[in-house]
Motif scaffolding. Structure first.
Motif, short mmCIF file in Angstrom:
data_model
loop_
_atom_site.label_atom_id
_atom_site.label_comp_id
_atom_site.label_asym_id
_atom_site.label_seq_id
_atom_site.Cartn_x
_atom_site.Cartn_y
_atom_site.Cartn_z
N GLY A 180 1.21 -1.36 0.03
CA GLY A 180 0.15 0.30 -0.34
C GLY A 180 1.27 1.31 0.11
N LEU A 181 2.04 1.05 0.93
CA LEU A 181 2.83 2.23 1.04
C LEU A 181 3.33 2.40 -0.65
N ALA A 182 3.62 1.67 -1.68
CA ALA A 182 4.02 1.17 -2.55
C ALA A 182 3.31 2.60 -3.73
N TYR A 183 2.30 1.68 -3.63
CA TYR A 183 1.01 2.25 -4.24
C TYR A 183 0.51 3.57 -4.72
N GLY A 184 0.81 4.43 -2.68
CA GLY A 184 0.69 5.27 -2.29
C GLY A 184 1.38 6.66 -3.49
N THR A 185 2.60 6.00 -2.88
CA THR A 185 4.14 6.50 -3.11
C THR A 185 4.16 6.84 -4.79
N GLY A 186 3.44 5.52 -5.59
CA GLY A 186 3.85 5.71 -6.23
C GLY A 186 2.83 6.87 -7.50
N LEU A 187 1.84 6.36 -6.65
CA LEU A 187 0.44 7.56 -6.70
C LEU A 187 1.27 9.08 -7.27
N ALA A 188 1.65 9.73 -5.90
CA ALA A 188 1.76 10.49 -5.47
C ALA A 188 2.39 11.37 -6.10
N ALA A 189 4.26 10.60 -6.71
CA ALA A 189 4.76 11.03 -7.72
C ALA A 189 4.61 10.94 -9.03
N THR A 190 3.09 10.42 -9.69
CA THR A 190 2.42 10.82 -10.57
C THR A 190 1.54 11.52 -10.69
N SER A 191 0.47 11.82 -9.80
CA SER A 191 0.36 12.84 -9.79
C SER A 191 0.35 14.24 -9.27
N LEU A 192 1.79 14.38 -8.82
CA LEU A 192 2.83 15.54 -8.62
C LEU A 192 3.61 15.83 -9.65
N LEU A 193 3.62 14.75 -11.01
CA LEU A 193 4.33 15.22 -11.79
C LEU A 193 3.77 15.54 -12.91
N SER A 194 2.26 15.11 -13.02
CA SER A 194 1.37 15.57 -14.28
C SER A 194 1.01 16.80 -13.65
N TYR A 195 1.08 17.07 -12.33
CA TYR A 195 0.65 18.46 -12.22
C TYR A 195 1.77 19.57 -12.25
N TRP A 196 2.69 19.16 -12.01
CA TRP A 196 3.82 19.78 -13.03
C TRP A 196 3.59 20.26 -14.40
N ILE A 197 3.25 18.57 -15.07
CA ILE A 197 3.41 19.64 -16.30
C ILE A 197 2.69 19.59 -17.24
N GLU A 198 1.47 19.56 -16.51
CA GLU A 198 0.27 20.67 -16.51
C GLU A 198 0.37 22.41 -16.27
N LYS A 199 0.81 22.43 -15.67
CA LYS A 199 1.40 24.03 -15.56
C LYS A 199 2.26 24.41 -15.56
N HIS A 200 3.63 23.96 -16.65
CA HIS A 200 4.29 24.23 -17.17
C HIS A 200 4.39 23.87 -19.15
N LEU A 201 3.60 23.64 -19.29
CA LEU A 201 3.14 23.10 -20.33
C LEU A 201 1.83 24.74 -20.73
#
Length: 55
Positions: A34-55
């Motif tokens: 569960g920790l691994a899935y949660g960490t992966g989800l958080a990283a993916t969400s932050l990355l997609s948010y960063w890409i959305e804001k910078h493009l």
């Protein structure tokens, strides 16, 4: 005749303790997964948010 088993200095574990240990190990594995899935989800969400804001 059979030879007696060597003594380890402590009484043998009852079946209940063995089952409890197995259940704890399974629960710990699920927790780590569960920790691994949660960490992966958080990283993916932050990355997609960063890409959305910078493009």
């Amino acid at each position: 005749m059979t030879t007696p088993t060597p003594s380890t200095g402590r009484p043998p574990r009852p079946r209940r303790a063995l089952r409890t240990r197995t259940q704890r190990r399974a629960a710990a594995g699920h927790f780590v997964r569960g920790l691994a899935y949660g960490t992966g989800l958080a990283a993916t969400s932050l990355l997609s948010y960063w890409i959305e804001k910078h493009l």
